[in-house]
Design a protein around this motif. Structure first.
Motif, mmCIF file in Angstrom:
data_model
loop_
_atom_site.group_PDB
_atom_site.id
_atom_site.type_symbol
_atom_site.label_atom_id
_atom_site.label_comp_id
_atom_site.label_asym_id
_atom_site.label_seq_id
_atom_site.Cartn_x
_atom_site.Cartn_y
_atom_site.Cartn_z
ATOM 1 N N TYR B 80 0.851 -1.196 0.000
ATOM 2 C CA TYR B 80 0.000 0.000 0.000
ATOM 3 C C TYR B 80 0.882 1.239 0.000
ATOM 4 O O TYR B 80 1.760 1.394 0.848
ATOM 5 N N ILE B 82 0.679 5.557 -0.347
ATOM 6 C CA ILE B 82 -0.231 6.704 -0.402
ATOM 7 C C ILE B 82 0.525 8.002 -0.646
ATOM 8 O O ILE B 82 1.754 8.044 -0.564
ATOM 9 N N GLN B 83 -0.257 9.032 -0.924
ATOM 10 C CA GLN B 83 0.280 10.377 -1.067
ATOM 11 C C GLN B 83 1.009 10.751 0.226
ATOM 12 O O GLN B 83 0.591 10.346 1.308
ATOM 13 N N HIS B 84 2.101 11.496 0.141
ATOM 14 C CA HIS B 84 2.905 11.891 1.306
ATOM 15 C C HIS B 84 3.537 10.686 2.007
ATOM 16 O O HIS B 84 4.036 10.823 3.112
ATOM 17 N N ALA B 85 3.432 9.503 1.394
ATOM 18 C CA ALA B 85 4.103 8.291 1.874
ATOM 19 C C ALA B 85 3.583 7.752 3.214
ATOM 20 O O ALA B 85 3.466 6.558 3.395
ATOM 21 N N GLY B 86 3.282 8.650 4.175
ATOM 22 C CA GLY B 86 2.798 8.158 5.473
ATOM 23 C C GLY B 86 3.819 7.302 6.185
ATOM 24 O O GLY B 86 3.488 6.276 6.770
ATOM 25 N N LEU B 87 5.070 7.721 6.166
ATOM 26 C CA LEU B 87 6.113 6.951 6.853
ATOM 27 C C LEU B 87 5.976 7.140 8.359
ATOM 28 O O LEU B 87 5.329 8.073 8.816
ATOM 29 N N PHE B 88 6.629 6.241 9.111
ATOM 30 C CA PHE B 88 6.606 6.362 10.559
ATOM 31 C C PHE B 88 7.771 7.253 10.975
ATOM 32 O O PHE B 88 8.935 6.859 10.829
ATOM 33 N N PRO B 89 7.474 8.454 11.483
ATOM 34 C CA PRO B 89 8.541 9.423 11.752
ATOM 35 C C PRO B 89 9.517 8.966 12.821
ATOM 36 O O PRO B 89 10.643 9.443 12.873
ATOM 37 N N ALA B 134 11.997 12.444 8.421
ATOM 38 C CA ALA B 134 11.990 13.902 8.343
ATOM 39 C C ALA B 134 13.281 14.449 7.736
ATOM 40 O O ALA B 134 13.356 15.613 7.364
ATOM 41 N N ARG B 148 8.711 0.171 1.165
ATOM 42 C CA ARG B 148 7.984 -0.431 2.282
ATOM 43 C C ARG B 148 6.839 -1.327 1.781
ATOM 44 O O ARG B 148 6.603 -2.412 2.308
#
Lengths: 246, 372
Positions: B80, B82-89, B134, B148
């Protein structure tokens, strides 16, 4: 020195603040500390526990409530109002109210920690809710879509990301507790507040400063040390923030 | 293969997000859902991994109903992005990539080794592994997001506007790299975008959806440009359809003629040059056009950056007719520059030759239909 001119009372008080031979001088607090060392250290220790344990208990209680408030938009405003109101109850009143409300003995040693836990919860619910609310929608969505269970997501994604906001709140809660615990000294609970009690009792004709100054200093020191510990704990839990800052 | 069978999503307030969607996303291919906002494309995508449950109808992956597994187990088998990746900061890049293998209980060391391999594949240098999200640019984060999604080697990938939030140059790089990766991996992909150009570039099959959540047209990109089924699709596919369709047209070899050149860094010879002369570098790669004569560089002047016109685009031999046409139209000399696969000059082509190829192509298309 210009500022001094604005404090009309100060020149009159100065002699009292300056080193003097008499035992009631504020500068005699080391002497007082030395004379009552083991007793005061015991109070300091009790004070420390009373400041820390309710915050931990408060955090554990605030986590699910804060989670609810962050999860359900309708729950947030009333919860914030209620927790704000809780905080306005004067501490002395809460100490007195806790035993009858919970059916405890009026002099139960638990009344103070329970009251302090209530304050901590009141402070931390908002902090937990805001901390969890600071996790970006994309991150939440990605975590779910990747296959986290709701519980797994909460403990391994949401909570760790909320740590900076939560530790900021913990600092306030711990420091506030140090001061509220002292109030409990005036109703006879064993902690640094007893030093103020002693000071007042011994101030018959003239003020008797040493225990009061000692109490103030130890409270401030304790607050600083606990604050520092919370900061360090927060840093330890968030190596990612340090990396991003540098 | 992902199959939507009469899938409808109706919300309690009566809004219909997806209306009786039936389609197949073939194995190993990219199916793009495209349409204006509110057409139900994202809702459709999210019903595949049960982020949203359909009101009626069924969705199957390789003939297995998606509701036959608990949602979190199903999702671990579906990539999966998504836009802006949604990584775990709060996790390093490498641990972000290894998330799903960790969830599946793969040995940590093994999962990280695989993650490192994937980072390289999506074009991130190894030293990025220890960084935190970040510290990465938007484009780099998106690459991590793709890595990922691929970490547990899922047969199916869902991509929801993954390249929409990055600037156009980076977007194009990401798209090209994504296509290259897909060539190697052959995943079954459902891709959502609102950008018809992206849909045409990436899709093997495009599903154009209309507001109200119904499927307006399902076809190959070339077909979509050549034969929009109704006024809505024609309007959505937009202007310049004929020109854009040339992007899929591979004509016969471009008839090039040799082009005299000068080298970058030399000087204009004493006798002067043609009005427009092509400048190449030491490896024969075209750099731009040099203007000589009264309004250009006089004899003896240096052939450097300041003297070059770089407005012309390059066509690659074997590439699309669109690129060939554009090379002609953008060239100040009127001659389109053609290079080989390594970027070396092959020659130039005239506009007439390209339009001849286009004309013969048009006839073939009308009679024979379009290919992908």
């Amino acid at each position: 020195m210009a500022d001094v001119a604005y404090l009309p009372g100060l020149p009159r008080m100065l002699p009292a603040l300056l080193p003097a031979d008499d035992n009631s001088s504020p500068w005699r607090f080391p002497q007082y500390f030395a004379d009552h060392f083991s007793e005061v250290m015991g109070w300091l220790w009790a004070h420390t526990w009373l400041s820390v344990v309710p915050v931990i208990a408060g955090l554990i209680i605030a986590l699910p409530i804060g989670w609810l408030a962050s999860r359900h938009k309708w729950a947030y405003p009333p919860m914030m109002t209620v927790s704000g109101l809780l905080y306005t109850i004067p501490s002395i009143a809460l100490f007195v109210l806790v035993p009858p409300l919970l059916g405890l003995d009026p002099l139960s040693p638990l009344q103070v920690p329970i009251a302090l836990t209530v304050y901590s919860v009141a402070l931390l619910v908002r902090v937990v809710a805001d901390g969890l609310g600071s996790v970006s929608e994309e991150t939440l969505q990605a975590a779910t879509a990747i296959g986290y269970t709701p519980v797994g997501r909460f403990f391994t994604v949401e909570l760790p990301i909320a740590v900076p906001v939560i530790t900021a709140g913990l600092r306030v809660a711990v420091v506030a507790n140090v001061s509220i615990v002292a109030v409990a000294g005036t109703i006879g609970m064993v902690n640094l507040g007893l030093l103020f009690d002693q000071g007042f009792k011994l101030s018959t004709d003239t003020p008797y400063y040493p225990p009061i100054v000692l109490g103030l200093l130890l409270c401030v020191l304790l607050a600083l040390v606990l604050d520092l510990l919370v900061i360090l704990l927060g840093r330890m839990l968030t190596p990612w923030r340090k990396a991003v800052r540098s | 293969m992902i199959r939507f069978d009469h899938v409808t999503k109706r919300y309690p307030d009566g809004t219909v997000a997806v209306d009786g969607l039936t389609l197949e996303a073939p194995t190993g291919r990219i199916t793009v859902f495209v349409g204006p906002s509110g057409c139900g494309k994202t809702t459709s995508l999210r019903m595949v991994n049960r982020m949203i449950e359909p009101t009626s109808g069924t969705i199957t992956i390789d003939d297995r109903d998606v509701t036959s597994l608990p949602p979190h187990e199903l999702r671990r088998t579906i990539g999966y992005v998504i836009q802006h990746a949604g990584l775990f900061p709060h996790r390093t890049v490498i641990d972000n990539v290894a998330t799903v293998p960790f969830l599946l209980g793969t040995d940590k060391k093994q999962a990280r080794a695989r993650a490192a391999e994937l980072l390289e594949r999506v074009g991130l240098p190894a030293h990025f592994a220890r960084r935190y999200p970040a510290q990465l640019s938007g484009g780099q984060q998106q690459r991590v997001g793709v890595a990922r999604a691929l970490a547990a080697d899922p047969p199916v990938m869902l991509m929801d506007e993954p390249f929409s939030a990055v600037d156009p140059v980076v977007r194009e790089q990401l798209q090209d790299q994504f296509l290259q990766l897909q060539e190697e991996l052959g995943k079954t992909i459902v891709f959502v975008t609102h950008d018809i150009d992206e849909a045409i570039k990436l899709g093997d099959q495009i599903a154009v959806m209309a507001v109200g959540g119904h499927l307006a047209q399902l076809s190959s990109p070339a077909d979509l440009l050549a034969r929009p089924i109704d006024a809505f699709v024609a309007g959505f596919v937009g202007r310049d359809r004929g020109y854009r369709a040339l992007g899929f047209a591979r004509g016969a070899a471009l008839p090039t003629t040799p082009e005299p050149t000068v080298r970058f860094g030399e000087r204009v010879p004493p006798g002067g040059l043609e009005e427009w002369t092509l400048v190449v570098d030491d490896t024969d790669q075209p750099q731009g056009w040099l203007r000589s004569g009264p309004s250009g560089s006089p004899p003896g002047s240096p052939i450097d950056d300041a003297a070059l016109f770089r407005g012309g685009t390059l066509a690659t031999q074997g590439g699309s007719l669109r690129a060939a046409l554009d090379a002609c139209l953008s060239s100040p000399s009127g001659r389109g520059v053609v290079v080989d696969g390594d970027g070396r000059l092959e020659g130039t082509v005239h506009l007439d030759a390209v339009t001849d190829l286009i004309a013969s192509r048009e006839r073939a298309e009308v009679t024979g239909g379009a290919d992908g």
